[in-house]
Design a protein around this motif. Structure first.
Motif, PDB file in Angstrom:
ATOM      1  N   PRO B 151       1.021  -1.043  -0.088  1.00 48.75           N
ATOM      2  CA  PRO B 151       0.266   0.139  -0.021  1.00 48.75           C
ATOM      3  C   PRO B 151       0.796   0.957   0.349  1.00 48.75           C
ATOM      4  O   PRO B 151       1.992   1.279   0.989  1.00 48.75           O
ATOM      5  CB  PRO B 151      -0.503   0.051   1.547  1.00 48.75           C
ATOM      6  CG  PRO B 151       0.162  -0.949   2.089  1.00 48.75           C
ATOM      7  CD  PRO B 151       0.697  -2.006   1.425  1.00 48.75           C
ATOM      8  N   ASN B 152       0.872   2.307  -0.437  1.00 44.59           N
ATOM      9  CA  ASN B 152       1.161   3.396  -0.302  1.00 44.59           C
ATOM     10  C   ASN B 152       1.454   3.995   0.431  1.00 44.59           C
ATOM     11  O   ASN B 152       2.912   4.119   0.863  1.00 44.59           O
ATOM     12  CB  ASN B 152       0.740   4.664  -1.131  1.00 44.59           C
ATOM     13  CG  ASN B 152       0.111   5.128  -2.400  1.00 44.59           C
ATOM     14  OD1 ASN B 152       0.680   4.231  -3.113  1.00 44.59           O
ATOM     15  ND2 ASN B 152      -1.185   5.284  -2.886  1.00 44.59           N
ATOM     16  N   ASP B 153       0.661   3.523   1.915  1.00 47.78           N
ATOM     17  CA  ASP B 153       1.235   3.990   3.336  1.00 47.78           C
ATOM     18  C   ASP B 153       3.028   3.310   3.470  1.00 47.78           C
ATOM     19  O   ASP B 153       3.904   3.214   4.718  1.00 47.78           O
ATOM     20  CB  ASP B 153       0.436   4.424   4.470  1.00 47.78           C
ATOM     21  CG  ASP B 153      -0.068   2.918   4.557  1.00 47.78           C
ATOM     22  OD1 ASP B 153       0.287   2.365   4.102  1.00 47.78           O
ATOM     23  OD2 ASP B 153      -0.586   2.978   6.152  1.00 47.78           O
ATOM     24  N   ALA B 154       2.911   2.613   3.305  1.00 48.17           N
ATOM     25  CA  ALA B 154       4.487   1.380   3.350  1.00 48.17           C
ATOM     26  C   ALA B 154       5.497   2.621   3.097  1.00 48.17           C
ATOM     27  O   ALA B 154       6.481   2.290   4.142  1.00 48.17           O
ATOM     28  CB  ALA B 154       4.307   0.172   2.479  1.00 48.17           C
ATOM     29  N   PHE B 155       5.436   3.593   2.406  1.00 49.09           N
ATOM     30  CA  PHE B 155       6.646   4.394   1.769  1.00 49.09           C
ATOM     31  C   PHE B 155       6.370   5.333   2.876  1.00 49.09           C
ATOM     32  O   PHE B 155       7.467   6.664   2.724  1.00 49.09           O
ATOM     33  CB  PHE B 155       6.454   4.485   0.547  1.00 49.09           C
ATOM     34  CG  PHE B 155       6.300   3.447  -0.322  1.00 49.09           C
ATOM     35  CD1 PHE B 155       7.447   2.208  -0.004  1.00 49.09           C
ATOM     36  CD2 PHE B 155       5.342   3.157  -1.406  1.00 49.09           C
ATOM     37  CE1 PHE B 155       6.955   1.215  -1.242  1.00 49.09           C
ATOM     38  CE2 PHE B 155       5.275   1.899  -2.154  1.00 49.09           C
ATOM     39  CZ  PHE B 155       5.743   0.803  -2.230  1.00 49.09           C
ATOM     40  N   ASP B 156       5.437   5.504   3.671  1.00 47.03           N
ATOM     41  CA  ASP B 156       5.408   6.604   5.068  1.00 47.03           C
ATOM     42  C   ASP B 156       6.195   6.174   5.989  1.00 47.03           C
ATOM     43  O   ASP B 156       6.758   5.645   6.340  1.00 47.03           O
ATOM     44  CB  ASP B 156       3.966   6.874   5.266  1.00 47.03           C
ATOM     45  CG  ASP B 156       4.251   8.097   5.678  1.00 47.03           C
ATOM     46  OD1 ASP B 156       4.751   9.014   5.580  1.00 47.03           O
ATOM     47  OD2 ASP B 156       2.288   8.922   5.590  1.00 47.03           O
ATOM     48  N   TYR B 157       6.668   7.603   7.018  1.00 45.21           N
ATOM     49  CA  TYR B 157       7.479   7.799   7.992  1.00 45.21           C
ATOM     50  C   TYR B 157       6.733   5.795   8.559  1.00 45.21           C
ATOM     51  O   TYR B 157       5.345   5.994   9.050  1.00 45.21           O
ATOM     52  CB  TYR B 157       7.171   8.460   9.120  1.00 45.21           C
ATOM     53  CG  TYR B 157       7.874   9.864   8.654  1.00 45.21           C
ATOM     54  CD1 TYR B 157       8.851   9.604   8.940  1.00 45.21           C
ATOM     55  CD2 TYR B 157       7.136  11.134   7.410  1.00 45.21           C
ATOM     56  CE1 TYR B 157       9.778  11.399   8.418  1.00 45.21           C
ATOM     57  CE2 TYR B 157       7.740  11.749   7.589  1.00 45.21           C
ATOM     58  CZ  TYR B 157       8.990  11.980   7.462  1.00 45.21           C
ATOM     59  OH  TYR B 157       9.623  13.372   7.486  1.00 45.21           O
ATOM     60  N   ASP B 159       5.558   2.744  12.022  1.00 52.21           N
ATOM     61  CA  ASP B 159       5.331   3.585  13.297  1.00 52.21           C
ATOM     62  C   ASP B 159       6.779   2.862  13.953  1.00 52.21           C
ATOM     63  O   ASP B 159       8.010   2.305  13.456  1.00 52.21           O
ATOM     64  CB  ASP B 159       3.989   2.320  13.398  1.00 52.21           C
ATOM     65  CG  ASP B 159       4.191   0.844  14.189  1.00 52.21           C
ATOM     66  OD1 ASP B 159       4.833   0.408  14.111  1.00 52.21           O
ATOM     67  OD2 ASP B 159       2.786   0.411  13.646  1.00 52.21           O
ATOM     68  N   ARG B 163       7.505  -2.398  10.206  1.00 56.99           N
ATOM     69  CA  ARG B 163       5.733  -2.395   9.428  1.00 56.99           C
ATOM     70  C   ARG B 163       5.207  -3.759   9.894  1.00 56.99           C
ATOM     71  O   ARG B 163       5.701  -4.359  10.201  1.00 56.99           O
ATOM     72  CB  ARG B 163       6.515  -3.020   7.835  1.00 56.99           C
ATOM     73  CG  ARG B 163       7.043  -1.819   7.586  1.00 56.99           C
ATOM     74  CD  ARG B 163       5.889  -0.432   7.187  1.00 56.99           C
ATOM     75  NE  ARG B 163       4.634  -0.735   6.338  1.00 56.99           N
ATOM     76  CZ  ARG B 163       3.378  -1.173   5.793  1.00 56.99           C
ATOM     77  NH1 ARG B 163       3.607   0.638   6.436  1.00 56.99           N
ATOM     78  NH2 ARG B 163       2.502  -1.373   5.168  1.00 56.99           N
ATOM     79  N   SER B 381      14.483   0.419   6.690  1.00 51.68           N
ATOM     80  CA  SER B 381      14.190   0.574   6.011  1.00 51.68           C
ATOM     81  C   SER B 381      13.054   0.403   5.339  1.00 51.68           C
ATOM     82  O   SER B 381      12.790  -1.608   5.325  1.00 51.68           O
ATOM     83  CB  SER B 381      15.238   0.414   4.677  1.00 51.68           C
ATOM     84  OG  SER B 381      14.194   0.728   3.651  1.00 51.68           O
ATOM     85  N   ALA B 382      11.586   0.544   5.068  1.00 55.13           N
ATOM     86  CA  ALA B 382      10.847   0.063   4.715  1.00 55.13           C
ATOM     87  C   ALA B 382      11.140  -1.460   3.251  1.00 55.13           C
ATOM     88  O   ALA B 382       9.617  -1.594   3.128  1.00 55.13           O
ATOM     89  CB  ALA B 382       9.845   1.006   3.627  1.00 55.13           C
TER      90      ALA B 382
END
Lengths: 503, 503
Positions: B151-157, B159, B163, B381-382
């Motif tokens: 999902p797009n939010d995987a590339f966000d800051y 938690d 992951r 890294s994500a």
């Protein structure tokens, strides 16, 4: 403990949410509380400890349970509503959103289940780029080329500066696009800007200790060392940047701001000037968040100060590649590479999830920064370092930045036009640059009520006052609107929602 | 400053190597000096500041210049000779190796130039896996699947735990293969084992401070807090693990070792027992580096101690997947998940360059560790987190571990056979496991002379005494032979060279 929580917790004491909240309360003060509570609530929903439809305690009750200010809880609720984790309806209270199902288990052998993360319905908070535009295919292609060509030792414990491939390519790139005086042996790779900042904080504290020790001999030095090192900061900025400096033992006096940027003349030692400052943390290309570009005279003044006082300038060039009205002004670092620490990041240009940032250091600081890194030697993933080196050197980075610059510029223009039409009393300030704009509210309209009204529309926005240095008097009410985060398809809806909220 | 250095430095003050060395001398003590000096020398060669053929000052001269012990410089030289950076010939002194050309510049648009890193001619140091076996193709395939599906939010800051995809998959994997009682919400991802250890150090120091504060009130608490927290360590281990604990303000008393592993009974409060210990850091599956597996009675004893004393066990399971004579014994953590912090890493099973490790925490510690992570929130890294999740869940990780287990097992068997034939007076000790073996030397043969002889053969090896806790009396002379690092094609040559050196 309220019913909803006890319910979610079941027999076992599983309410990590509450535990975390309570711990934060005992241990932390200030701006970290809301974030901590939000994380705990998200995690409780994500793992199913709080099931969809569960009614949460009122903000007053939960605040009393956790010993928090009621506003902290109310703010956290509002943001989680905006993010889609919770719903808030008049008369029905705040509940866990129906669609926020708990994480499903991974099927054995299959790919991991797509997690049920909920983005805000509309996220207009500053600081996040458009993650939907992350160039997955190009990144994967660069990764394939880089990992295939890499020598075996690329997969070993890296050296403390980071991989030489990336440092070399970055030095060229920064010289070319930002006028940074760089050489690979001055480039240090970090796990994000914040990592770089905390390294510099350590270096400054250690220097002050050493200087005190030298001046007065060892025993007296310890006493003299109590004159704490200081990093002047801009009077608006990110609270957690200040917190990192403070936590390292630094003072953070504030420099005033006006339309010409930070008033660097306050650094000079004349009457009214700050005293005993070791360094200044600045965003000269695009002040965050107020949006001014530092005036040329002030650029010169801060460098003069640094030379005269033996100070350092920490240049946070977080979005220097995104200028829309003209060629970006080069980095301040070019004016005096031995006095300026340049800090850049892939978090805005590519994605924060990379946890990849860089510093270009004065030559004399390289050893001290390596020392501060210490044995923990946090360097970013070798895979990402190699991939980014290839991604830059094959030209994909330039292409991506150019394409994002067009996209963000368009959004900024649309924001300005929409506000002119629907909210003519609001004023967009700051230069045409970056991923956010400041919207000044007309007299009689306050930030807080705007943010709350926005949350009810499923719209996450921030007020300017949240970025204010604690020592600075409140300024005019304004919103900080990040137009970077929405995907292209979501942007129009987000802008509509914003126009509905504004006066 | 000697001629060689001044020469390399040219007019400008470019001798970072010397600066770094001198700074380390001023700032650090102990085992970090040699490493720092080696890094500085490597960098000077790599960047061309020291050109091929340059004669280095004698170890005596350089030691005097830098204020270091002569042995430190001599050791650094010997290791760099073994690594191929330097050459040492009788009568010609120590010179920069001819083949260690300076880094060439990247061609514009082309892939980054292959850096001229020199591995040791033969590297038999412990701690590095066979990097030539890193499964590049499978890793890239997993990366493609993971990044495409994310999902797009995987590339966000991310938690602060990391992951959820990876935490979920790891929890399953660790339960299945190591008997770890894991759940995704107890798994915390870190940038390497050392990051995890430093977080735990912070947590323990903060706990002691809090307990003191509670017991005696705020003011008195500060005084009482001076009873420093302590983590008992094994009497042989990695010096930089102890250094991390010490730097955080912890005491690190040592527990004796014998063939049954660490003498955990010394933790009990009886006569001769250690007092005031908050936690113990152990390698129960395969003591590093001596090689014992912790006896079942001692496993039980340490858990009993933790329960009785309210202590924690930090279980360093660095190579638990590699056991050759039987099924691996499950992790100690399974005995009491609320008393044991399980620490695992991808550094041995895949590659250190990933900077990826994990902790499985007692439930009550999750909040404290998140707090210790703080705003810096170092998560890996994500990209790597998502890729590793996919790599494990598609079965590639199991296949890779199985294949490496066979490979390392074969090497260990060959090592034992070769020593039996060529060096029958040497004894291989420790269980059949892991990536290294301890070779006890016959009386009258000392480690130091063996290591020097090995360096002249281009062979990098380590002595057991380098792992000894400073408070422990010297033991028998022995070598620690890491058979993990060579590639398959280099292994036979490395083993031959070792046999030539051994008595």
């Amino acid at each position: 403990m309220t019913d909803a929580w006890a319910n979610a917790a079941g027999g076992e004491r599983r309410v990590t949410a509450v535990t975390v909240g309570a711990d934060l309360h005992l241990e932390l003060r200030g701006p970290g509380l809301r974030t901590g509570l939000m994380d705990a609530l998200r995690e409780a929903v994500r793992t199913g400890r709080l099931t969809p439809g569960t009614r949460l305690p009122s903000s007053r009750t939960l605040a009393a349970d956790l010993g928090l200010a009621r506003n902290t809880v109310a703010d956290a609720y509002a943001e989680l509503v905006a993010e889609g984790w919770l719903t808030a309806r008049q008369g029905s209270g705040t509940r866990v959103a129906r669609r926020a199902e708990p994480r499903t288990k991974t099927a054995p052998g299959g790919p991991p289940a797509r997690p049920v993360h909920r983005r805000p319905t509309h996220n207009l908070r500053a600081g996040t780029p458009d993650l939907g535009s992350f160039p997955r295919a190009e990144w994967l292609a660069a990764s394939r080329r880089a990992l295939t060509a890499a020598p075996n030792d690329a997969f070993d414990y890296g050296d403390q500066l980071g991989r030489v491939e990336l440092r070399t390519v970055l030095a060229d790139y920064l010289a070319r696009t930002r006028g940074v005086y760089a050489a690979p042996e001055r480039v240090v790779l970090c796990s994000g800007f914040v990592h770089g900042l905390s390294l510099m904080a350590q270096v400054l504290v250690a220097r002050r200790g050493r200087a005190a020790g030298k001046a007065a001999g060892r025993a007296a030095g310890r006493a003299a060392g109590k004159g704490r090192a200081a990093v002047a900061v801009e009077s608006y900025g990110l609270d957690f940047h200040r917190d990192i400096l403070t936590a390292a033992g630094l003072r953070t006096p504030a420099l005033a701001l006006d339309e010409l940027g930070t008033r660097t003349e306050e650094l000079s030692s004349g009457p009214g000037g700050l005293r005993g400052v070791d360094a200044v943390l600045m965003t000269p290309a695009h002040q965050f968040p107020t949006g001014a570009a530092l005036h040329p005279d002030r650029r010169a003044a801060v460098v003069d100060w640094a030379r005269g006082a033996g100070g350092l300038i920490l240049e946070d060039d977080y979005d220097g590649e995104f200028r829309y009205d003209r060629q970006p002004v080069g980095a301040l670092q070019g004016l005096d590479p031995e006095r300026v620490v340049y800090l850049g990041t892939a978090s805005k240009s590519l994605a924060p999830g990379l946890r990849l940032a860089w510093m270009v250091l004065p030559r004399a600081l390289v050893g001290e920064v390596i020392e501060a890194k210490g044995e923990v030697a946090a360097v970013p993933s070798a895979m990402d370092q190699l991939t980014l080196a290839e991604f830059i050197s094959c030209g994909a980075y330039d292409r991506h930045v150019r394409s994002m610059r067009l996209r963000y510029r368009r959004r900024r223009d649309q924001l300005v036009e929409a506000l002119a039409e629907h909210a003519p009393e609001c004023r967009v300030t700051g230069i045409s640059a970056g991923l956010h704009a400041v919207v000044e509210l007309p007299p009689g309209t306050d930030e807080r009520s705007m943010i709350e009204a926005a949350a009810w529309q499923g719209l996450a926005i921030q007020g300017l006052s949240g970025f204010r240095h604690p020592s600075v008097a409140p300024g005019r009410d304004a919103l900080v609107i990040g137009y970077g985060a929405p995907t292209d398809s979501a942007w129009a809806g987000a802008l509509d929602a914003l126009c509905r909220v504004l006066p």
